[in-house]
Write a protein that holds these residues in place. Structure first.
Motif, PDB file in Angstrom:
ATOM      1  N   ASP A 139      -6.680  82.563  50.511  1.00  0.00           N
ATOM      2  CA  ASP A 139      -5.630  81.856  49.779  1.00  0.00           C
ATOM      3  C   ASP A 139      -5.426  80.443  50.326  1.00  0.00           C
ATOM      4  O   ASP A 139      -5.252  79.490  49.560  1.00  0.00           O
ATOM      5  N   LEU A 140      -5.455  80.310  51.643  1.00  0.00           N
ATOM      6  CA  LEU A 140      -5.282  78.976  52.244  1.00  0.00           C
ATOM      7  C   LEU A 140      -6.437  78.055  51.881  1.00  0.00           C
ATOM      8  O   LEU A 140      -6.217  76.868  51.568  1.00  0.00           O
ATOM      9  N   LYS A 141      -7.655  78.573  51.908  1.00  0.00           N
ATOM     10  CA  LYS A 141      -8.811  77.760  51.541  1.00  0.00           C
ATOM     11  C   LYS A 141      -8.730  77.324  50.092  1.00  0.00           C
ATOM     12  O   LYS A 141      -9.010  76.178  49.760  1.00  0.00           O
ATOM     13  N   ASN A 142      -8.325  78.227  49.222  1.00  0.00           N
ATOM     14  CA  ASN A 142      -8.194  77.899  47.801  1.00  0.00           C
ATOM     15  C   ASN A 142      -7.077  76.880  47.583  1.00  0.00           C
ATOM     16  O   ASN A 142      -7.217  75.943  46.791  1.00  0.00           O
ATOM     17  N   LYS A 143      -5.989  77.062  48.281  1.00  0.00           N
ATOM     18  CA  LYS A 143      -4.838  76.171  48.128  1.00  0.00           C
ATOM     19  C   LYS A 143      -5.162  74.756  48.584  1.00  0.00           C
ATOM     20  O   LYS A 143      -4.706  73.789  47.994  1.00  0.00           O
ATOM     21  N   HIS A 144      -5.942  74.631  49.632  1.00  0.00           N
ATOM     22  CA  HIS A 144      -6.211  73.313  50.209  1.00  0.00           C
ATOM     23  C   HIS A 144      -7.590  72.768  49.824  1.00  0.00           C
ATOM     24  O   HIS A 144      -8.078  71.818  50.420  1.00  0.00           O
TER      25      HIS A 144
ATOM     26  N   LYS B  29     -13.831  75.453  50.246  1.00  0.00           N
ATOM     27  CA  LYS B  29     -14.484  76.686  49.792  1.00  0.00           C
ATOM     28  C   LYS B  29     -15.613  77.059  50.696  1.00  0.00           C
ATOM     29  O   LYS B  29     -16.145  76.356  51.450  1.00  0.00           O
TER      30      LYS B  29
END
Length: 88
Positions: free
Chosen positions: A80-85, A88
């Protein structure tokens, strides 16, 4: 081992500063033979605060587990953090 100095040693600020930076530990200052002050470098102070914050978060997490709160999967959190910021 902790360093203990009498308050009169505070007159030599350069020596006290060097001692705090070299030892990377708090320096205990006594007044009339009793503990009065603690002096430390900014770096040591910031490390102490970071440890305290970590211990507080661990205690909070342990309390949540003890109270039976729902746990979140770590891998999901990082995804979720990778997707949010945008990474990838």
């Amino acid at each position: 081992m902790p360093q203990i100095r009498p308050i009169k040693d505070l007159r030599n600020t350069m020596e006290i500063s060097e001692l705090c930076h070299e030892s990377q530990e708090p320096l205990f200052i006594t007044k009339n033979g009793y503990g009065d002050l603690v002096v430390m470098s900014m770096e040591t102070y910031e490390k102490s605060l970071a440890k305290l914050e970590l211990y507080q978060k661990l205690a909070e997490a342990e309390a949540q587990i003890k109270n039976g709160e729902e746990l979140i999967d770590g891998e999901d959190v990082f995804k979720d953090l990778k997707n949010k910021h945008g990474r990838k």
